[in-house]
Design a protein around this motif. Structure first.
Motif, PDB file in Angstrom:
ATOM      1  N   ARG A 160       0.817  -1.210   0.000  1.00  0.00           N
ATOM      2  CA  ARG A 160       0.000   0.000   0.000  1.00  0.00           C
ATOM      3  C   ARG A 160       0.854   1.266   0.000  1.00  0.00           C
ATOM      4  O   ARG A 160       1.746   1.428   0.818  1.00  0.00           O
ATOM      5  CB  ARG A 160      -0.933  -0.015   1.210  1.00  0.00           C
ATOM      6  CG  ARG A 160      -1.911  -1.191   1.130  1.00  0.00           C
ATOM      7  CD  ARG A 160      -2.857  -1.261   2.284  1.00  0.00           C
ATOM      8  NE  ARG A 160      -2.128  -1.410   3.528  1.00  0.00           N
ATOM      9  CZ  ARG A 160      -2.593  -0.992   4.701  1.00  0.00           C
ATOM     10  NH1 ARG A 160      -3.761  -0.415   4.802  1.00  0.00           N
ATOM     11  NH2 ARG A 160      -1.872  -1.172   5.783  1.00  0.00           N
ATOM     12  N   LYS A 161       0.565   2.127  -0.977  1.00  0.00           N
ATOM     13  CA  LYS A 161       1.207   3.439  -1.125  1.00  0.00           C
ATOM     14  C   LYS A 161       2.736   3.359  -1.107  1.00  0.00           C
ATOM     15  O   LYS A 161       3.405   4.251  -0.610  1.00  0.00           O
ATOM     16  CB  LYS A 161       0.694   4.411  -0.063  1.00  0.00           C
ATOM     17  CG  LYS A 161      -0.784   4.697  -0.214  1.00  0.00           C
ATOM     18  CD  LYS A 161      -1.246   5.777   0.735  1.00  0.00           C
ATOM     19  CE  LYS A 161      -2.729   6.029   0.528  1.00  0.00           C
ATOM     20  NZ  LYS A 161      -3.215   7.092   1.366  1.00  0.00           N
ATOM     21  N   SER A 162       3.279   2.308  -1.674  1.00  0.00           N
ATOM     22  CA  SER A 162       4.736   2.136  -1.677  1.00  0.00           C
ATOM     23  C   SER A 162       5.407   2.710  -2.920  1.00  0.00           C
ATOM     24  O   SER A 162       6.623   2.782  -2.985  1.00  0.00           O
ATOM     25  CB  SER A 162       5.089   0.655  -1.551  1.00  0.00           C
ATOM     26  OG  SER A 162       4.600  -0.054  -2.668  1.00  0.00           O
ATOM     27  N   GLY A 163       4.624   3.105  -3.911  1.00  0.00           N
ATOM     28  CA  GLY A 163       5.185   3.660  -5.131  1.00  0.00           C
ATOM     29  C   GLY A 163       4.684   5.069  -5.381  1.00  0.00           C
ATOM     30  O   GLY A 163       3.833   5.586  -4.642  1.00  0.00           O
ATOM     31  N   TYR A 164       5.242   5.688  -6.422  1.00  0.00           N
ATOM     32  CA  TYR A 164       4.804   7.030  -6.821  1.00  0.00           C
ATOM     33  C   TYR A 164       4.494   7.033  -8.304  1.00  0.00           C
ATOM     34  O   TYR A 164       5.205   6.444  -9.105  1.00  0.00           O
ATOM     35  CB  TYR A 164       5.902   8.064  -6.548  1.00  0.00           C
ATOM     36  CG  TYR A 164       5.893   8.578  -5.143  1.00  0.00           C
ATOM     37  CD1 TYR A 164       5.082   9.647  -4.786  1.00  0.00           C
ATOM     38  CD2 TYR A 164       6.690   7.993  -4.172  1.00  0.00           C
ATOM     39  CE1 TYR A 164       5.060  10.119  -3.487  1.00  0.00           C
ATOM     40  CE2 TYR A 164       6.679   8.458  -2.873  1.00  0.00           C
ATOM     41  CZ  TYR A 164       5.860   9.522  -2.547  1.00  0.00           C
ATOM     42  OH  TYR A 164       5.840   9.989  -1.260  1.00  0.00           O
ATOM     43  N   ARG A 165       3.417   7.729  -8.649  1.00  0.00           N
ATOM     44  CA  ARG A 165       3.063   7.969 -10.045  1.00  0.00           C
ATOM     45  C   ARG A 165       2.548   9.397 -10.147  1.00  0.00           C
ATOM     46  O   ARG A 165       1.621   9.768  -9.433  1.00  0.00           O
ATOM     47  CB  ARG A 165       1.999   6.996 -10.526  1.00  0.00           C
ATOM     48  CG  ARG A 165       1.660   7.192 -11.993  1.00  0.00           C
ATOM     49  CD  ARG A 165       0.781   6.056 -12.496  1.00  0.00           C
ATOM     50  NE  ARG A 165       0.555   6.175 -13.917  1.00  0.00           N
ATOM     51  CZ  ARG A 165      -0.455   6.844 -14.468  1.00  0.00           C
ATOM     52  NH1 ARG A 165      -1.343   7.451 -13.711  1.00  0.00           N
ATOM     53  NH2 ARG A 165      -0.574   6.910 -15.773  1.00  0.00           N
ATOM     54  N   LEU A 166       3.166  10.172 -11.004  1.00  0.00           N
ATOM     55  CA  LEU A 166       2.808  11.576 -11.198  1.00  0.00           C
ATOM     56  C   LEU A 166       2.804  12.337  -9.877  1.00  0.00           C
ATOM     57  O   LEU A 166       1.934  13.157  -9.609  1.00  0.00           O
ATOM     58  CB  LEU A 166       1.439  11.674 -11.894  1.00  0.00           C
ATOM     59  CG  LEU A 166       1.323  10.951 -13.238  1.00  0.00           C
ATOM     60  CD1 LEU A 166      -0.106  11.015 -13.763  1.00  0.00           C
ATOM     61  CD2 LEU A 166       2.302  11.532 -14.243  1.00  0.00           C
ATOM     62  N   GLY A 167       3.790  12.041  -9.037  1.00  0.00           N
ATOM     63  CA  GLY A 167       3.954  12.743  -7.771  1.00  0.00           C
ATOM     64  C   GLY A 167       3.017  12.324  -6.657  1.00  0.00           C
ATOM     65  O   GLY A 167       3.030  12.920  -5.587  1.00  0.00           O
ATOM     66  N   GLN A 168       2.199  11.317  -6.892  1.00  0.00           N
ATOM     67  CA  GLN A 168       1.239  10.860  -5.885  1.00  0.00           C
ATOM     68  C   GLN A 168       1.569   9.431  -5.452  1.00  0.00           C
ATOM     69  O   GLN A 168       1.933   8.598  -6.286  1.00  0.00           O
ATOM     70  CB  GLN A 168      -0.187  10.887  -6.458  1.00  0.00           C
ATOM     71  CG  GLN A 168      -0.671  12.255  -6.845  1.00  0.00           C
ATOM     72  CD  GLN A 168      -0.769  13.176  -5.633  1.00  0.00           C
ATOM     73  OE1 GLN A 168      -1.306  12.795  -4.604  1.00  0.00           O
ATOM     74  NE2 GLN A 168      -0.233  14.382  -5.766  1.00  0.00           N
ATOM     75  N   PRO A 169       1.416   9.142  -4.158  1.00  0.00           N
ATOM     76  CA  PRO A 169       1.635   7.766  -3.712  1.00  0.00           C
ATOM     77  C   PRO A 169       0.569   6.830  -4.291  1.00  0.00           C
ATOM     78  O   PRO A 169      -0.610   7.189  -4.343  1.00  0.00           O
ATOM     79  CB  PRO A 169       1.506   7.830  -2.190  1.00  0.00           C
ATOM     80  CG  PRO A 169       1.266   9.239  -1.826  1.00  0.00           C
ATOM     81  CD  PRO A 169       1.076  10.043  -3.063  1.00  0.00           C
ATOM     82  N   VAL A 170       1.005   5.666  -4.746  1.00  0.00           N
ATOM     83  CA  VAL A 170       0.098   4.651  -5.290  1.00  0.00           C
ATOM     84  C   VAL A 170       0.529   3.285  -4.761  1.00  0.00           C
ATOM     85  O   VAL A 170       1.667   3.090  -4.364  1.00  0.00           O
ATOM     86  CB  VAL A 170       0.079   4.629  -6.830  1.00  0.00           C
ATOM     87  CG1 VAL A 170      -0.461   5.935  -7.393  1.00  0.00           C
ATOM     88  CG2 VAL A 170       1.459   4.328  -7.401  1.00  0.00           C
ATOM     89  N   ASP A 171      -0.410   2.360  -4.778  1.00  0.00           N
ATOM     90  CA  ASP A 171      -0.099   0.991  -4.386  1.00  0.00           C
ATOM     91  C   ASP A 171       0.736   0.321  -5.462  1.00  0.00           C
ATOM     92  O   ASP A 171       0.598   0.607  -6.656  1.00  0.00           O
ATOM     93  CB  ASP A 171      -1.364   0.173  -4.182  1.00  0.00           C
ATOM     94  CG  ASP A 171      -2.173   0.592  -2.972  1.00  0.00           C
ATOM     95  OD1 ASP A 171      -1.737   1.503  -2.224  1.00  0.00           O
ATOM     96  OD2 ASP A 171      -3.249   0.014  -2.770  1.00  0.00           O
ATOM     97  N   GLU A 172       1.611  -0.592  -5.019  1.00  0.00           N
ATOM     98  CA  GLU A 172       2.309  -1.477  -5.933  1.00  0.00           C
ATOM     99  C   GLU A 172       1.673  -2.853  -5.802  1.00  0.00           C
ATOM    100  O   GLU A 172       1.450  -3.330  -4.685  1.00  0.00           O
ATOM    101  CB  GLU A 172       3.793  -1.571  -5.596  1.00  0.00           C
ATOM    102  CG  GLU A 172       4.574  -0.333  -5.953  1.00  0.00           C
ATOM    103  CD  GLU A 172       6.049  -0.499  -5.648  1.00  0.00           C
ATOM    104  OE1 GLU A 172       6.830  -0.562  -6.607  1.00  0.00           O
ATOM    105  OE2 GLU A 172       6.399  -0.574  -4.465  1.00  0.00           O
ATOM    106  N   LEU A 173       1.374  -3.455  -6.933  1.00  0.00           N
ATOM    107  CA  LEU A 173       0.813  -4.796  -6.935  1.00  0.00           C
ATOM    108  C   LEU A 173       1.949  -5.801  -7.059  1.00  0.00           C
ATOM    109  O   LEU A 173       2.886  -5.590  -7.835  1.00  0.00           O
ATOM    110  CB  LEU A 173      -0.163  -4.965  -8.094  1.00  0.00           C
ATOM    111  CG  LEU A 173      -1.319  -3.967  -8.144  1.00  0.00           C
ATOM    112  CD1 LEU A 173      -2.178  -4.240  -9.366  1.00  0.00           C
ATOM    113  CD2 LEU A 173      -2.139  -4.031  -6.867  1.00  0.00           C
TER     114      LEU A 173
END
Length: 110
Positions: free
Chosen positions: A76-89
């Motif tokens: 959960r929320k371990s990655g970033y996309r476009l400056g926002q935290p996102v989950d990594e699957l």
């Protein structure tokens, strides 16, 4: 380009792929992942291969599923996309999930 970061002690590997932006959507990721899994299971005798993919990357998830990877978890929320935290699957593949003859062995004349 694909890379397997192999853990020789437990015979598993992390899968990583780099694909040029102008080559996306052409099926190259699926084919490269499938051939890498083929090599991993038929030539290197690995027990499991896993990867991480950002959740918003639906095309990547679909390509990996077509290649033989299956969902196995979430960070959960371990990655970033476009400056926002996102989950990594998390996704993984096992030899028994990888059906069919080896294209790698066939190409080598075996």
């Amino acid at each position: 380009m694909t890379v397997l970061h192999v853990n020789t002690y437990v015979r598993t590997a992390e899968f990583v792929i780099a694909l040029a932006p102008n080559e996306r959507g052409k099926g190259h990721a699926t084919e490269a992942a499938r051939l890498t899994l083929d090599w991993a299971f038929h030539m290197a005798a690995l027990r499991m291969v896993w990867l991480k993919v950002l959740e918003p990357n639906r095309a990547g998830v679909a390509a990996y599923e077509k290649a033989g990877f299956r969902p196995s978890g979430r960070l959960r929320k371990s990655g970033y996309r476009l400056g926002q935290p996102v989950d990594e699957l998390l996704m993984d593949a096992l030899p028994e999930d990888f059906s069919g003859p080896s294209a790698v062995i066939a190409a080598l004349g075996g």
